[in-house]
Design an enzyme around this catalytic site. Sequence first.
Site, mmCIF file in Angstrom:
data_model
loop_
_atom_site.group_PDB
_atom_site.id
_atom_site.type_symbol
_atom_site.label_atom_id
_atom_site.label_comp_id
_atom_site.label_asym_id
_atom_site.label_seq_id
_atom_site.Cartn_x
_atom_site.Cartn_y
_atom_site.Cartn_z
ATOM 1 N N ASP A 20 -5.127 7.773 -5.460
ATOM 2 C CA ASP A 20 -5.335 9.206 -5.186
ATOM 3 C C ASP A 20 -6.216 9.382 -3.942
ATOM 4 O O ASP A 20 -5.852 10.087 -2.977
ATOM 5 C CB ASP A 20 -5.997 9.826 -6.431
ATOM 6 N N ASP B 52 0.864 -1.179 0.000
ATOM 7 C CA ASP B 52 0.000 0.000 0.000
ATOM 8 C C ASP B 52 0.903 1.232 0.000
ATOM 9 O O ASP B 52 1.710 1.406 0.917
ATOM 10 C CB ASP B 52 -0.861 -0.065 1.280
HETATM 11 N N1 AR6 Z 1 -1.306 1.678 -2.966
HETATM 12 C C1 AR6 Z 1 -0.746 1.260 -4.121
HETATM 13 N N2 AR6 Z 1 -1.434 1.099 -5.261
HETATM 14 C C2 AR6 Z 1 -2.755 1.358 -5.227
HETATM 15 C C3 AR6 Z 1 -3.424 1.798 -4.067
HETATM 16 C C4 AR6 Z 1 -2.642 1.959 -2.895
HETATM 17 N N3 AR6 Z 1 -3.176 2.366 -1.745
HETATM 18 N N4 AR6 Z 1 -4.738 1.982 -4.383
HETATM 19 C C5 AR6 Z 1 -4.891 1.649 -5.679
HETATM 20 N N5 AR6 Z 1 -3.702 1.266 -6.192
HETATM 21 P P1 AR6 Z 1 -5.630 4.291 -10.046
HETATM 22 P P2 AR6 Z 1 -4.976 5.656 -12.580
HETATM 23 C C6 AR6 Z 1 -3.361 0.840 -7.550
HETATM 24 O O1 AR6 Z 1 -7.019 4.044 -10.501
HETATM 25 O O2 AR6 Z 1 -5.263 4.400 -13.345
HETATM 26 C C7 AR6 Z 1 -8.213 8.285 -9.536
HETATM 27 O O3 AR6 Z 1 -9.594 8.417 -9.294
HETATM 28 C C8 AR6 Z 1 -4.463 0.343 -8.438
HETATM 29 O O4 AR6 Z 1 -4.782 -1.002 -8.143
HETATM 30 O O5 AR6 Z 1 -5.421 4.745 -8.643
HETATM 31 O O6 AR6 Z 1 -3.771 6.450 -12.927
HETATM 32 C C9 AR6 Z 1 -7.579 9.622 -9.908
HETATM 33 O O7 AR6 Z 1 -8.182 10.713 -9.240
HETATM 34 C C10 AR6 Z 1 -3.808 0.470 -9.809
HETATM 35 O O8 AR6 Z 1 -2.981 -0.656 -10.063
HETATM 36 O O9 AR6 Z 1 -4.875 5.398 -10.982
HETATM 37 C C11 AR6 Z 1 -7.783 9.688 -11.392
HETATM 38 O O10 AR6 Z 1 -9.065 10.190 -11.704
HETATM 39 C C12 AR6 Z 1 -2.894 1.685 -9.653
HETATM 40 O O11 AR6 Z 1 -2.835 1.948 -8.250
HETATM 41 C C13 AR6 Z 1 -7.686 8.242 -11.823
HETATM 42 O O12 AR6 Z 1 -8.052 7.461 -10.682
HETATM 43 C C14 AR6 Z 1 -3.402 2.924 -10.359
HETATM 44 O O13 AR6 Z 1 -4.821 2.966 -10.307
HETATM 45 C C15 AR6 Z 1 -6.275 7.870 -12.207
HETATM 46 O O14 AR6 Z 1 -6.270 6.560 -12.709
#
Ligand code: AR6
Length: 174
Positions: free
Chosen positions: A34, A10
């Site tokens: 985020d 995480d």
């Molecule tokens: N720690 C590590 N990785 C994580 C965590 C965490 N706590 N939570 C999720 N992931 P995403 P994007 C992973 O959707 O695709 C947001 O709403 C997740 O499983 O967070 O760049 C923003 O505000 C995935 O593998 O980012 C934008 O609107 C990775 O992080 C949008 O999402 C990225 O998933 C950005 O989308």
Amino acid sequence: MSVIEAVRGDLTVQRADALVNAANSTLLGGGGVDGALHAAAGPELLEACRRVRRTQYRDGLPVGEAVATEAGQLPARWVIHTVGPNRHRGQDDEALLAACYLRSLDVATELGAHTIAFPAIGAGAYGWDPVTAARVAVRAVADHPRIGIERVSFVLFNDQLLDAFRTELKGLQR
Ligand code: AR6
């Protein structure tokens, strides 16, 4: 020389000088990593993002760009916010995804950060498949000079992503 590693975990509990946020252009929060970073950081992070929007990026942070704020209650000095290309909106240019990593490392270097942790930018809501997300991420980080940076960590949320990043990292050593 910096160490580049991939770990499962995480991002919000990682100790690093800088944690990279996979944000959106508004910088005002969202879901995924985020939302998790904002929840763990507390309201100071949102306030810092609002300040960036009032001063540096009034129209929002462009895709592929990066900007730093303080980190609120997170175990880091800075959060570096970057915006990946959204494949669901037809943004499928790998160079823009690579730019997220390259610009984040530029910002980290300017700050004097020695350690930085990235999530798999774009690999969630923005629709990049794990193998492409890992290939672009690892190559971008490997291509950057990383002056003063001792450790770059990719912090992956599931085994599929961890495997994809580890495979790419092994490819670098050959
Ligand atoms: N720690 C590590 N990785 C994580 C965590 C965490 N706590 N939570 C999720 N992931 P995403 P994007 C992973 O959707 O695709 C947001 O709403 C997740 O499983 O967070 O760049 C923003 O505000 C995935 O593998 O980012 C934008 O609107 C990775 O992080 C949008 O999402 C990225 O998933 C950005 O989308």
